[in-house]
Design an enzyme around this catalytic site. Sequence first.
Site, PDB file in Angstrom:
ATOM      1  N   ILE A  57       0.505  -5.556  -9.921  1.00 60.27           N
ATOM      2  CA  ILE A  57      -0.731  -4.789  -9.757  1.00 60.27           C
ATOM      3  C   ILE A  57      -0.703  -3.572 -10.683  1.00 60.27           C
ATOM      4  O   ILE A  57      -1.698  -3.241 -11.328  1.00 60.27           O
ATOM      5  CB  ILE A  57      -0.915  -4.383  -8.272  1.00 60.27           C
ATOM      6  CG1 ILE A  57      -1.266  -5.621  -7.457  1.00 60.27           C
ATOM      7  CG2 ILE A  57      -1.985  -3.305  -8.118  1.00 60.27           C
ATOM      8  CD1 ILE A  57      -1.325  -5.406  -5.955  1.00 60.27           C
ATOM      9  N   ASN A  58       0.453  -2.931 -10.783  1.00 62.60           N
ATOM     10  CA  ASN A  58       0.581  -1.794 -11.709  1.00 62.60           C
ATOM     11  C   ASN A  58       0.304  -2.228 -13.148  1.00 62.60           C
ATOM     12  O   ASN A  58      -0.357  -1.518 -13.905  1.00 62.60           O
ATOM     13  CB  ASN A  58       1.986  -1.192 -11.636  1.00 62.60           C
ATOM     14  CG  ASN A  58       2.183  -0.353 -10.391  1.00 62.60           C
ATOM     15  OD1 ASN A  58       1.226  -0.020  -9.703  1.00 62.60           O
ATOM     16  ND2 ASN A  58       3.421  -0.011 -10.103  1.00 62.60           N
ATOM     17  N   LEU A  79       0.888  -1.142   0.000  1.00 64.77           N
ATOM     18  CA  LEU A  79       0.000   0.000   0.000  1.00 64.77           C
ATOM     19  C   LEU A  79       0.939   1.207   0.000  1.00 64.77           C
ATOM     20  O   LEU A  79       1.585   1.481   1.014  1.00 64.77           O
ATOM     21  CB  LEU A  79      -0.863  -0.023   1.253  1.00 64.77           C
ATOM     22  CG  LEU A  79      -1.870   1.096   1.313  1.00 64.77           C
ATOM     23  CD1 LEU A  79      -3.029   0.823   0.360  1.00 64.77           C
ATOM     24  CD2 LEU A  79      -2.397   1.256   2.724  1.00 64.77           C
ATOM     25  N   ASP A  87       6.588  -0.632 -15.397  1.00 66.59           N
ATOM     26  CA  ASP A  87       5.406  -1.494 -15.287  1.00 66.59           C
ATOM     27  C   ASP A  87       4.403  -1.145 -16.384  1.00 66.59           C
ATOM     28  O   ASP A  87       3.764  -2.021 -16.968  1.00 66.59           O
ATOM     29  CB  ASP A  87       4.740  -1.317 -13.915  1.00 66.59           C
ATOM     30  CG  ASP A  87       5.743  -1.460 -12.779  1.00 66.59           C
ATOM     31  OD1 ASP A  87       6.756  -2.157 -12.969  1.00 66.59           O
ATOM     32  OD2 ASP A  87       5.523  -0.855 -11.713  1.00 66.59           O
ATOM     33  N   ASN A 127       4.787   1.000   1.568  1.00 65.67           N
ATOM     34  CA  ASN A 127       5.982   1.757   1.171  1.00 65.67           C
ATOM     35  C   ASN A 127       5.658   3.248   1.242  1.00 65.67           C
ATOM     36  O   ASN A 127       4.514   3.645   1.019  1.00 65.67           O
ATOM     37  CB  ASN A 127       6.408   1.390  -0.247  1.00 65.67           C
ATOM     38  CG  ASN A 127       6.884  -0.046  -0.341  1.00 65.67           C
ATOM     39  OD1 ASN A 127       7.348  -0.612   0.642  1.00 65.67           O
ATOM     40  ND2 ASN A 127       6.755  -0.639  -1.508  1.00 65.67           N
ATOM     41  N   GLY A 170      13.923   5.062 -24.293  1.00 65.65           N
ATOM     42  CA  GLY A 170      12.951   4.073 -24.758  1.00 65.65           C
ATOM     43  C   GLY A 170      13.381   2.652 -24.492  1.00 65.65           C
ATOM     44  O   GLY A 170      13.714   2.313 -23.360  1.00 65.65           O
TER      45      GLY A 170
HETATM   46  N1  LIG Z   1      12.734  10.278 -18.635  1.00 63.26           N
HETATM   47  C1  LIG Z   1      11.898   9.628 -19.468  1.00 63.26           C
HETATM   48  N2  LIG Z   1      11.415  10.258 -20.577  1.00 63.26           N
HETATM   49  C2  LIG Z   1      10.594   9.612 -21.424  1.00 63.26           C
HETATM   50  N3  LIG Z   1      10.180   8.343 -21.254  1.00 63.26           N
HETATM   51  C3  LIG Z   1      10.624   7.677 -20.175  1.00 63.26           C
HETATM   52  C4  LIG Z   1      11.514   8.275 -19.223  1.00 63.26           C
HETATM   53  N4  LIG Z   1      11.788   7.365 -18.258  1.00 63.26           N
HETATM   54  C5  LIG Z   1      11.093   6.241 -18.583  1.00 63.26           C
HETATM   55  N5  LIG Z   1      10.405   6.419 -19.732  1.00 63.26           N
HETATM   56  C6  LIG Z   1       9.537   5.447 -20.418  1.00 63.26           C
HETATM   57  O1  LIG Z   1       9.256   4.340 -19.579  1.00 63.26           O
HETATM   58  C7  LIG Z   1       9.829   3.141 -20.091  1.00 63.26           C
HETATM   59  C8  LIG Z   1      10.403   2.313 -18.964  1.00 63.26           C
HETATM   60  O2  LIG Z   1      11.343   3.088 -18.277  1.00 63.26           O
HETATM   61  P1  LIG Z   1      12.545   2.527 -17.406  1.00 63.26           P
HETATM   62  O3  LIG Z   1      13.596   1.991 -18.283  1.00 63.26           O
HETATM   63  O4  LIG Z   1      12.903   3.620 -16.475  1.00 63.26           O
HETATM   64  O5  LIG Z   1      11.834   1.319 -16.651  1.00 63.26           O
HETATM   65  P2  LIG Z   1      12.103   0.664 -15.214  1.00 63.26           P
HETATM   66  O6  LIG Z   1      13.444   1.076 -14.716  1.00 63.26           O
HETATM   67  O7  LIG Z   1      11.815  -0.772 -15.364  1.00 63.26           O
HETATM   68  O8  LIG Z   1      10.965   1.359 -14.369  1.00 63.26           O
HETATM   69  P3  LIG Z   1      10.193   0.844 -13.044  1.00 63.26           P
HETATM   70  O9  LIG Z   1      10.845   1.598 -11.944  1.00 63.26           O
HETATM   71  O10 LIG Z   1       8.778   1.244 -13.256  1.00 63.26           O
HETATM   72  O11 LIG Z   1      10.379  -0.635 -12.956  1.00 63.26           O
HETATM   73  C9  LIG Z   1      10.860   3.592 -21.124  1.00 63.26           C
HETATM   74  O12 LIG Z   1      11.035   2.609 -22.110  1.00 63.26           O
HETATM   75  C10 LIG Z   1      10.216   4.876 -21.661  1.00 63.26           C
HETATM   76  O13 LIG Z   1       9.203   4.563 -22.592  1.00 63.26           O
HETATM   77 MG   LIG Z   2      11.132  -2.137 -13.909  1.00 61.09          MG
END
Ligand SMILES: Nc1ncnc2c1ncn2[C@@H]1O[C@H](COP(=O)(O)OP(=O)(O)OP(=O)(O)O)[C@@H](O)[C@H]1O
Ligand SMILES: [Mg+2]
Length: 311
Positions: A40-41, A11, A253, A90, A226
Amino acid sequence: MIATVTMNPSLDQHVVVVNLVLDESNRWISYRREPGGKGINVSRVVCELGGDTTAYGFVGGFHGDLLKTILKQKNVPCDFTSIKGETRSNFIITDLKSHRQTRISAPGPEIADGELKKLTVKINSIKPKPKYMVFAGSVPPGVPVDIYKKIIEKTKSLGIMAVLDSADQWLKEGVAANPDIIKPNVREAQALLGVELKTEEDIIYAVKTIVSSGIKVAAISRGRDGMIIADKTMVLKVVPPDVQVMSTVGAGDSSVAGLVLKLSQGGSLEEASRLAVAAGTAATLTSGTELCHKADVEWLLPQVMVEKLLF
Ligand SMILES: Nc1ncnc2c1ncn2[C@@H]1O[C@H](COP(=O)(O)OP(=O)(O)OP(=O)(O)O)[C@@H](O)[C@H]1O
Ligand SMILES: [Mg+2]
């Protein structure tokens, strides 16, 4: 249907302060409680994008009840397994002055053997059988470190596509079962492969390595750049437009949700990765722990650049 499994939900309690001063009494200007946990996300985003999903996992105690109530209010279907322990909470503190976001995470409740068995029996007998099952996030105390490996082997034997989005030892152990899809970020992929991924070429090499090890689709997300994604036939570089980022919480997520949703609808790898990046980037446009909005995904989608790289 896309089933998601969150072993260690939370939560999330999110406060915004104007200027956080340590060792002082601070006042928040906004407070939100959100259901947390990576699976969940994913379910929340699949719902937001009009897909069919149910969230599975463990919940218990007062926080667990609250989590179920909030998901119900948000019309996100769930079928959790009750546990004796208390679902963790959290804390996220956003400081408007420094633009810093501080997260304090709890390990989660201890899971008894019988409770784990109850969850596995439940997810192995979902009717009708889901097309995809997404395993995401960390694993609470008491659950064996190779749990994802065991569950994914079973999932695949039932003819369900298995998706794993985890980190550290859970990802390392889980990939031994060759999930159909994994989506580590660069840091998680580095730890998994035991190499540094400094350049784009390094990441391309990494997705190819993962695919040749027997995983059907490897996507490495790279924040604002990306993602690089590959299957046996192609490698794609998928880049979002520049946006004004509010908070990156839940971006990964959201991208898993977009990827799996499009693939479950029979979309191509190119279409799925476009939706993945649009959903991930849309999640960065919302503040705090809020995830993506469908309208943002729709306007971002045509602006995502997909480039086919030589294999
Ligand atoms: N600063 C940013 N600008 C634009 N798009 C972003 C940015 N950060 C993340 N994204 C988008 O979100 C996607 C996933 O980001 P990221 O690589 O940070 O995932 P993650 O580290 O697995 O995140 P999470 O913490 O949710 O697990 C990227 O592929 C992109 O599409
Ligand atoms: Mg991740």
